[in-house]
Design an enzyme around this catalytic site. Structure first.
Site, short mmCIF file in Angstrom:
data_model
loop_
_atom_site.label_atom_id
_atom_site.label_comp_id
_atom_site.label_asym_id
_atom_site.label_seq_id
_atom_site.Cartn_x
_atom_site.Cartn_y
_atom_site.Cartn_z
CB CYS A 191 -6.78 23.24 -27.50
SG CYS A 191 -5.17 23.67 -27.01
NE ARG A 249 -3.32 29.11 -27.20
CZ ARG A 249 -4.10 28.13 -27.51
NH1 ARG A 249 -3.86 27.07 -27.46
NH2 ARG A 249 -5.29 28.52 -26.62
NE ARG A 292 -12.34 23.61 -28.27
CZ ARG A 292 -11.63 24.49 -27.45
NH1 ARG A 292 -9.97 24.16 -27.88
NH2 ARG A 292 -11.49 24.72 -26.26
NE ARG A 336 -13.76 26.67 -29.10
CZ ARG A 336 -13.93 25.82 -30.39
NH1 ARG A 336 -13.07 27.18 -31.59
NH2 ARG A 336 -15.45 26.23 -30.67
CE LYS A 362 -5.79 28.18 -21.15
NZ LYS A 362 -7.01 28.34 -23.04
CG ASN A 363 -9.40 28.26 -19.19
OD1 ASN A 363 -8.80 28.98 -20.57
ND2 ASN A 363 -9.83 27.10 -19.67
CG ASP A 408 -9.26 21.94 -19.02
OD1 ASP A 408 -9.58 21.58 -20.34
OD2 ASP A 408 -9.87 22.82 -18.58
N1 EPU Z 1 -19.97 23.17 -27.59
C1 EPU Z 1 -20.74 22.92 -28.47
N2 EPU Z 1 -21.66 24.02 -29.13
C2 EPU Z 1 -21.19 24.67 -28.72
C3 EPU Z 1 -20.17 25.31 -28.02
C4 EPU Z 1 -19.71 24.02 -27.04
O1 EPU Z 1 -21.45 21.30 -28.49
O2 EPU Z 1 -21.69 26.23 -28.89
C5 EPU Z 1 -19.25 22.03 -26.98
C6 EPU Z 1 -18.05 21.58 -27.21
O3 EPU Z 1 -18.10 20.86 -28.43
C7 EPU Z 1 -17.69 20.56 -25.96
C8 EPU Z 1 -18.20 21.03 -25.02
O4 EPU Z 1 -19.70 21.49 -25.47
O5 EPU Z 1 -18.23 19.72 -26.16
C9 EPU Z 1 -18.24 22.57 -23.60
O6 EPU Z 1 -17.90 23.09 -24.48
P1 EPU Z 1 -17.58 24.79 -23.40
O7 EPU Z 1 -18.28 25.75 -24.59
O8 EPU Z 1 -17.52 24.32 -22.43
O9 EPU Z 1 -15.44 24.33 -23.80
P2 EPU Z 1 -15.13 26.03 -24.37
O10 EPU Z 1 -15.60 26.84 -23.40
O11 EPU Z 1 -15.14 26.02 -25.95
C10 EPU Z 1 -13.50 26.11 -22.10
C11 EPU Z 1 -12.50 26.35 -21.69
C12 EPU Z 1 -11.80 25.10 -22.16
C13 EPU Z 1 -11.70 23.75 -21.34
C14 EPU Z 1 -14.21 23.99 -21.91
C15 EPU Z 1 -14.81 22.71 -20.19
C16 EPU Z 1 -11.31 28.73 -22.15
C17 EPU Z 1 -10.85 29.07 -23.23
N3 EPU Z 1 -11.72 27.15 -22.48
O12 EPU Z 1 -13.76 25.51 -23.70
O13 EPU Z 1 -10.43 25.36 -21.79
O14 EPU Z 1 -11.84 22.38 -21.68
O15 EPU Z 1 -14.39 24.78 -20.74
O16 EPU Z 1 -14.53 22.72 -19.53
O17 EPU Z 1 -11.70 28.55 -21.52
C18 EPU Z 1 -7.83 24.74 -21.96
O18 EPU Z 1 -8.13 25.20 -21.06
O19 EPU Z 1 -6.77 23.72 -22.48
C19 EPU Z 1 -9.18 24.02 -22.64
C20 EPU Z 1 -9.08 23.77 -23.48
#
Ligand code: EPU
Length: 414
Positions: free
Chosen positions: A117, A397, A122, A93, A23-24, A305
């Site tokens: 989610c 999803r 976030r 997201r 998915k990601n 996750d």
């Molecule tokens: N963060 C910030 N500022 C930013 C971006 C992130 O403070 O500009 C913080 C977030 O709040 C969080 C941490 O950094 O505390 C990690 O966030 P990250 O950006 O790595 O996560 P993401 O890209 O929003 C992806 C996956 C998530 C998965 C996380 C961590 C996608 C679409 N989503 O999210 O997947 O949990 O990386 O590995 O790739 C899921 O699949 O259920 C899911 C939530």
């Protein structure tokens, strides 16, 4: 689509389950296709709600998407950079990857803030700072973000946190920036390697994906390519945990075991016996499981996750387990739902405790987010009696064909 999943628990699982594509990865790759000036053919695209929403968003941009089962043929040659101000943007997201892709290609993007989610705050400040460092101007009015640039210029960017989303978004925009961009403290998740390998086939010049320093040399055009998406490591982990909970010799196939090493070693520490093949994991047995302590970390650490699905299994282990969540401090709503099934868990910001050795019973519970849903499914398989999981749309999803896959393993799922 039915929004409730009903599981009669207690049935043993056996046989094989094949993991779908990631998915990601898919949710980053689909927006990235906007940047191609020729046709891109994607194989093994997972049939999940998130990819359907992204296809609708691609179509809004006048991109032609032909879906033939899991093969997507995408033609972005007539792309129109219309503002993405519709509800689909808020459904996931990953719609934020249109920011990097469209900013790169057109120097302009206007869209709603992304949804996804509810895991507590976030923010996307690191994405926006990255775009600014490349020369873009950001304007935010209520829920609408406009990002524009006269020109994008390569630069050195250090991420305060190794964010998956920020790494990918900056990488996308930097493909079309002049000169060299480096991202230091980049995220190392396998999905980033998958995306960069597709972009490089399209003619991008990205080096170091999968390490903490990624270098991108800007190009002026990206061509078409054919790309296969990698297997989903979180779906893999979910089925392995389900098999540890209720399986008799379940084989999980289409797996890259190196992507889930942290989970596999935690399960072994708990007493789960595994056979780890080149592209499969067989769960041999899981008796007298022991409690463990888990700390979630960016890859290659224990994936946030997977802490939710693992929590369901930990309710059956002997002793008290603890989970320290370093990525999403509020990602514990599954604990409240598991308690309705007889679990004995408690949580506070950043931490949960699971008092193990409890027997779960069926209940009416709610999937509050995607991986909470996965946790509840595992719990429902373990429980005596019938469990009704509402808000199943969160689960669809991210898990392709989950009810059928579980039925094939012998579960009673509707
Ligand atoms: N963060 C910030 N500022 C930013 C971006 C992130 O403070 O500009 C913080 C977030 O709040 C969080 C941490 O950094 O505390 C990690 O966030 P990250 O950006 O790595 O996560 P993401 O890209 O929003 C992806 C996956 C998530 C998965 C996380 C961590 C996608 C679409 N989503 O999210 O997947 O949990 O990386 O590995 O790739 C899921 O699949 O259920 C899911 C939530």
């Amino acid at each position: 689509m039915e929004n409730t999943i009903i599981i009669r628990g207690g049935r043993r699982l056996s046989g094989e389950v094949e993991i779908s594509s990631c998915k990601n990865s898919a949710v980053a790759i689909l927006p990235a296709v906007c940047m191609a000036s020729e046709i891109v053919k994607l194989y093994d695209v997972p049939e999940i709600e998130d990819t359907k929403v992204l296809v609708r968003l691609l179509e809004k941009l006048n991109i032609d998407v032909i879906v033939n089962k899991d093969v997507f043929t995408i033609d972005a040659t007539s792309i129109q950079n219309v503002d993405l101000l519709n509800d689909d943007v808020r459904k996931l997201r990953a719609s934020y990857y249109f920011m990097g892709a469209l900013l790169g290609r057109f120097r302009y993007v206007k869209m709603y803030s992304p949804g996804g989610c509810n895991l507590g705050p976030r923010p996307i400040d690191l994405h926006l700072k990255g775009f600014e460092a490349l020369g873009a101007k950001i304007e935010q009015v209520d829920d609408t973000i406009t990002i524009s640039a006269e020109e994008l210029k390569g630069t050195d960017i250090y991420l305060d946190f190794a964010s998956v989303g920020a790494t990918i978004n900056i990488m996308l925009a930097a493909c079309f920036a002049s000169g060299k961009t480096t991202i230091e403290n980049a995220a190392k998740e396998p999905e980033i390697i998958d995306l960069s390998s597709m972009l490089n086939k399209m003619g991008a010049q990205i080096r170091g994906a999968g390490t903490s320093k990624i270098t991108i040399y800007g190009v002026s055009r990206l061509k078409g390519c054919i790309h296969d998406i990698i297997p989903d490591r979180i779906e893999t982990g979910t089925y392995i945990i389900a098999a540890a909970a209720m399986g008799d010799n379940v084989k999980v196939t289409n797996v890259i075991p190196q992507h889930i090493e942290a989970l596999l070693s935690k399960l072994e520490e708990m007493g789960v016996k595994l056979e780890i093949g080149v592209d499969y994991v067989r769960v041999l047995s899981a008796e007298n499981l022991k409690a463990v302590d888990v700390i979630t970390q960016p890859f290659p650490g224990f994936a946030t996750d997977l802490q939710q699905p693992l929590t369901a299994l930990l309710t059956s282990a002997q002793g008290d387990s603890s989970i320290e969540e370093t990525i999403y401090m509020e990602r514990f709503k599954h604990c409240d739902e598991l308690n309705k099934m007889g679990a004995n868990t408690e949580w506070t910001t950043g931490r949960s405790k699971i008092h193990g050795g409890t027997k779960l019973h069926g209940a009416k519970i709610t999937a509050t987010d995607l991986r909470c849903g996965a946790s509840l499914i595992i719990a429902a398989l373990m429980a005596d009696g019938e469990t009704e999981i509402s808000n199943a749309h969160h689960i669809y999803r991210g898990y392709e064909n989950i009810t059928q896959k579980l039925r094939n393993l012998g579960a009673d799922v509707q």
